[in-house]
Design a protein around this motif. Structure first.
Motif, PDB file in Angstrom:
ATOM      1  N   ALA A 158      28.429 -18.518   3.243  1.00 27.78           N
ATOM      2  CA  ALA A 158      29.327 -17.360   3.224  1.00 27.78           C
ATOM      3  C   ALA A 158      29.057 -16.403   2.058  1.00 27.78           C
ATOM      4  O   ALA A 158      29.421 -15.231   2.124  1.00 27.78           O
ATOM      5  CB  ALA A 158      30.774 -17.846   3.172  1.00 27.78           C
ATOM      6  N   GLU A 159      28.404 -16.931   1.004  1.00 20.83           N
ATOM      7  CA  GLU A 159      28.284 -16.199  -0.272  1.00 20.83           C
ATOM      8  C   GLU A 159      27.915 -14.706  -0.166  1.00 20.83           C
ATOM      9  O   GLU A 159      28.647 -13.864  -0.680  1.00 20.83           O
ATOM     10  CB  GLU A 159      27.290 -16.920  -1.178  1.00 20.83           C
ATOM     11  CG  GLU A 159      27.789 -17.042  -2.602  1.00 20.83           C
ATOM     12  CD  GLU A 159      26.942 -18.023  -3.398  1.00 20.83           C
ATOM     13  OE1 GLU A 159      25.711 -17.871  -3.401  1.00 20.83           O
ATOM     14  OE2 GLU A 159      27.512 -18.949  -3.999  1.00 20.83           O
ATOM     15  N   PRO A 160      26.795 -14.361   0.506  1.00 22.72           N
ATOM     16  CA  PRO A 160      26.404 -12.945   0.467  1.00 22.72           C
ATOM     17  C   PRO A 160      27.229 -12.051   1.392  1.00 22.72           C
ATOM     18  O   PRO A 160      27.037 -10.840   1.384  1.00 22.72           O
ATOM     19  CB  PRO A 160      24.943 -12.974   0.916  1.00 22.72           C
ATOM     20  CG  PRO A 160      24.813 -14.204   1.734  1.00 22.72           C
ATOM     21  CD  PRO A 160      25.828 -15.174   1.249  1.00 22.72           C
ATOM     22  N   LEU A 192      36.445 -16.176   4.089  1.00 24.90           N
ATOM     23  CA  LEU A 192      35.882 -17.429   4.590  1.00 24.90           C
ATOM     24  C   LEU A 192      36.334 -17.657   6.028  1.00 24.90           C
ATOM     25  O   LEU A 192      35.561 -18.156   6.866  1.00 24.90           O
ATOM     26  CB  LEU A 192      36.320 -18.591   3.693  1.00 24.90           C
ATOM     27  CG  LEU A 192      35.528 -19.888   3.878  1.00 24.90           C
ATOM     28  CD1 LEU A 192      34.080 -19.709   3.462  1.00 24.90           C
ATOM     29  CD2 LEU A 192      36.146 -21.035   3.091  1.00 24.90           C
ATOM     30  N   ALA A 193      37.565 -17.251   6.346  1.00 23.00           N
ATOM     31  CA  ALA A 193      38.081 -17.409   7.716  1.00 23.00           C
ATOM     32  C   ALA A 193      37.227 -16.618   8.710  1.00 23.00           C
ATOM     33  O   ALA A 193      36.931 -17.097   9.814  1.00 23.00           O
ATOM     34  CB  ALA A 193      39.535 -16.952   7.785  1.00 23.00           C
ATOM     35  N   ALA A 194      36.798 -15.422   8.314  1.00 24.49           N
ATOM     36  CA  ALA A 194      35.968 -14.594   9.195  1.00 24.49           C
ATOM     37  C   ALA A 194      34.592 -15.243   9.389  1.00 24.49           C
ATOM     38  O   ALA A 194      34.043 -15.256  10.504  1.00 24.49           O
ATOM     39  CB  ALA A 194      35.826 -13.189   8.621  1.00 24.49           C
ATOM     40  N   VAL A 195      34.053 -15.805   8.303  1.00 22.36           N
ATOM     41  CA  VAL A 195      32.771 -16.506   8.388  1.00 22.36           C
ATOM     42  C   VAL A 195      32.886 -17.687   9.349  1.00 22.36           C
ATOM     43  O   VAL A 195      32.018 -17.898  10.203  1.00 22.36           O
ATOM     44  CB  VAL A 195      32.299 -16.975   6.982  1.00 22.36           C
ATOM     45  CG1 VAL A 195      31.143 -17.955   7.080  1.00 22.36           C
ATOM     46  CG2 VAL A 195      31.901 -15.772   6.135  1.00 22.36           C
ATOM     47  N   VAL A 196      33.967 -18.439   9.227  1.00 21.51           N
ATOM     48  CA  VAL A 196      34.172 -19.608  10.086  1.00 21.51           C
ATOM     49  C   VAL A 196      34.274 -19.184  11.557  1.00 21.51           C
ATOM     50  O   VAL A 196      33.737 -19.855  12.441  1.00 21.51           O
ATOM     51  CB  VAL A 196      35.414 -20.417   9.619  1.00 21.51           C
ATOM     52  CG1 VAL A 196      35.818 -21.454  10.652  1.00 21.51           C
ATOM     53  CG2 VAL A 196      35.124 -21.090   8.271  1.00 21.51           C
ATOM     54  N   GLN A 197      34.916 -18.059  11.802  1.00 24.82           N
ATOM     55  CA  GLN A 197      35.009 -17.555  13.182  1.00 24.82           C
ATOM     56  C   GLN A 197      33.627 -17.230  13.753  1.00 24.82           C
ATOM     57  O   GLN A 197      33.318 -17.588  14.890  1.00 24.82           O
ATOM     58  CB  GLN A 197      35.886 -16.302  13.218  1.00 24.82           C
ATOM     59  CG  GLN A 197      37.274 -16.596  13.763  1.00 24.82           C
ATOM     60  CD  GLN A 197      38.080 -15.326  13.973  1.00 24.82           C
ATOM     61  OE1 GLN A 197      37.893 -14.346  13.259  1.00 24.82           O
ATOM     62  NE2 GLN A 197      38.964 -15.353  14.935  1.00 24.82           N
ATOM     63  N   HIS A 198      32.797 -16.556  12.958  1.00 31.17           N
ATOM     64  CA  HIS A 198      31.429 -16.266  13.400  1.00 31.17           C
ATOM     65  C   HIS A 198      30.666 -17.563  13.654  1.00 31.17           C
ATOM     66  O   HIS A 198      29.912 -17.682  14.621  1.00 31.17           O
ATOM     67  CB  HIS A 198      30.693 -15.436  12.342  1.00 31.17           C
ATOM     68  CG  HIS A 198      31.012 -13.973  12.382  1.00 31.17           C
ATOM     69  ND1 HIS A 198      30.887 -13.224  13.534  1.00 31.17           N
ATOM     70  CD2 HIS A 198      31.430 -13.125  11.421  1.00 31.17           C
ATOM     71  CE1 HIS A 198      31.217 -11.965  13.266  1.00 31.17           C
ATOM     72  NE2 HIS A 198      31.570 -11.878  11.992  1.00 31.17           N
TER      73      HIS A 198
END
Lengths: 109, 109
Positions: free
Chosen positions: B37-39, B44-50
């Protein structure tokens, strides 16, 4: 995050099911825009718009022959997408391809 | 028009530039969700959705190791997309691949 405009265009074009269905239809060979449009439940103008997205992505070429506009698959966009996907696979998995090709096509000599 | 749900999911997932950037990042090797997720300039929730979209498409696998969720590229979705693209190319163009491989990798015997 670096961006690759060509790859962006190709995957944007491929993200739409209608455009993928058009590519499937064209993979049997070149055809006129009106023949291509036949199975799609949409206006010719909508078909032409999808075609433009495919063209800009390097996935389809159109050419005017006499009074008819003919479309065909352009391999360069397809190859670009394939190469991008292949480069994302782990090295060991790519090596499997070569093994498969070897088992599939034994040397005939 | 026939539909292929697996191919639909794969190309839908690949159609988004953030998800492609995640796959690029993961192609260097497995990593934790938080490192992945860093860059990305998102929650984090949006990253998890992707990640969930990528997982459902068979493009990413996640696994809980201790207290950390690790992600890695899954080759099966990538292969499915590559095969779909390859099947859309004209036969003569696919034959060029074999020629290229032959010129690139001459038989060592």
């Amino acid at each position: 995050m670096k961006r690759n405009p060509k790859i962006d265009r190709v995957f944007h074009a491929l993200g739409d099911p209608t455009r993928r269905a058009m590519l499937e239809r064209l993979s049997s060979g070149p055809m006129s825009v009106s023949l291509l449009a036949e199975p799609f439940d949409m206006s010719l103008a909508a078909v032409v718009q999808h075609l433009q997205v495919l063209q800009q992505a390097g996935l389809v070429k159109t050419e005017k022959i006499g009074r008819v506009r003919s479309c065909r698959v352009e391999a360069s966009g397809l190859r670009a997408a394939e190469e991008w996907l292949r480069a994302r696979r782990p090295e060991w998995d790519r090596k499997l391809d070569r093994l498969e090709q070897f088992l599939d096509k034994p040397d005939k000599r």
